[in-house]
Design an enzyme around this catalytic site. Sequence first.
Site, mmCIF file in Angstrom:
data_model
loop_
_atom_site.group_PDB
_atom_site.id
_atom_site.type_symbol
_atom_site.label_atom_id
_atom_site.label_comp_id
_atom_site.label_asym_id
_atom_site.label_seq_id
_atom_site.Cartn_x
_atom_site.Cartn_y
_atom_site.Cartn_z
ATOM 1 N N ARG A 45 26.637 65.900 -52.403
ATOM 2 C CA ARG A 45 26.066 66.845 -52.033
ATOM 3 C C ARG A 45 24.358 66.855 -53.729
ATOM 4 N NH1 ARG A 45 28.227 70.642 -55.438
ATOM 5 N NH2 ARG A 45 30.223 70.364 -54.331
ATOM 6 N N TYR A 97 6.544 83.427 -39.143
ATOM 7 C CA TYR A 97 8.044 82.597 -38.204
ATOM 8 C C TYR A 97 8.859 83.504 -37.578
ATOM 9 C CZ TYR A 97 11.967 79.406 -36.216
ATOM 10 O OH TYR A 97 12.941 78.996 -36.168
ATOM 11 N N ASP A 169 4.222 77.529 -45.556
ATOM 12 C CA ASP A 169 5.137 77.051 -44.302
ATOM 13 C C ASP A 169 4.075 75.800 -43.362
ATOM 14 O OD1 ASP A 169 6.352 76.463 -41.961
ATOM 15 O OD2 ASP A 169 7.792 78.148 -41.904
ATOM 16 N N LYS A 194 10.168 70.081 -36.269
ATOM 17 C CA LYS A 194 9.551 69.646 -36.077
ATOM 18 C C LYS A 194 8.872 68.303 -35.738
ATOM 19 C CE LYS A 194 10.570 73.569 -34.521
ATOM 20 N NZ LYS A 194 9.957 74.799 -35.740
#
Length: 394
Positions: A45, A97, A169, A194
């Site tokens: 982690r 978004y 972004d 994406k």
Amino acid sequence: MQATTQLIHSIPVDPLTGAISVPIYQTSTFVQDAPGVNKGYDYSRTNNPTRATLENLIAQLEGGQVGIAFSSGLAAIDAVAKLLRPGDEIVAVDDIYGGAYRLFTQVYQQFGVTINFVDTTDPEKVFNAITPNTKLIWLETPTNPTLKISDIEAIAQIAKANRCLLCVDNTFASPALQQPLLLGADIVVHSATKYLGGHSDLIAGLVVTKEKELGDKLKFYQNACGAILAPFDSWLVIRGIETLHLRVQQHCRSAQEVAEFLQQHPAVDKVYYPGLKDHPNHAIAKKQSKGFGGIVSFTLKQDNAAAATAFVTNTQLFKLAESLGGIKSLVSHSASMTHKTIPAEKRRAAGVTDSLIRLSIGLEDVSDLLQDLQQALEKTNTIVKTTANEAVPC
Ligand SMILES: *Cc1c(COP(=O)(O)O)cnc(C)c1O
């Protein structure tokens, strides 16, 4: 050295075995020689070699100091929002978004963070929205789905003068086209789902900071909150990035052709693509990015949901699905899919009218894509005309 060459050779050969592909360190923990004495890793982690390779790669691609990989784009956005405290304000792009809108308004607003949405294509409106409590300016450029472009450099200057952070972004452009940190932004976030992943086969998010100190704060949240990217998914994103420049070049070339084809088609009303000379932000798009991207949106002359539904169900190569940026072309109807939670009036005012269709241009041969669009537009016209005739009472 050119960017592509540099990128390909910055992915290290495994020093242990000479493996030319980055090894997937599918492990939770690392054996220590003595308590606290290890080879740089103790628990996955906190840090993992495969993930670290991706994090260094994205930092380099964006021209930043620190890269951090998360389990989704929204987890990446969430980490940045955790920099805020009750009473702080965000000035954000108005057609943000949908997931970021939900996160800011339904999660962070409860914790006392205020969000002020403005039309960021006009830097003056950003300037006017800033108050002494504004700590973060949030941009997306190009936006979804009307592909509005904001001037990153001008807004970075406003952010700096007012001591707030600018986060961009960069999902739609990708670092192959646009590097916001080099234009003055402090933070870049990505939905690596994406273009970076590029093959519609994973969910992932990335953050890059210009300064190390800010990067360390966000890295603390990555470990403290735990929304890390798994080793295998990190490997998939690395593999996607290896062909990013090549893919994006082709996405852009085909998107330009599709936009020009749609513009001259009699069934089409408006076409949204920053590469078209009559796009209102064409000049700034040209100035701040190396290309105009792979997304094209348009509306039909018959501006209603029935016509749009007929179109999106009649394309064959363009698959009806949410998301974008993969090798297969996708089509979506914004009003009933990505923007369905936004009230109709507000949605229409933002240009997302009932027939707005968004295309993610894939890597098929563009002549086949044009043919598919042509046949779907023809069918839409006949279907809608027939239904209109049937509806006439006799
Ligand atoms: C998809 C997307 C996100 C969210 O990313 P996930 O990986 O789906 O969590 C954020 N911003 C933009 C611009 C996106 O397109």
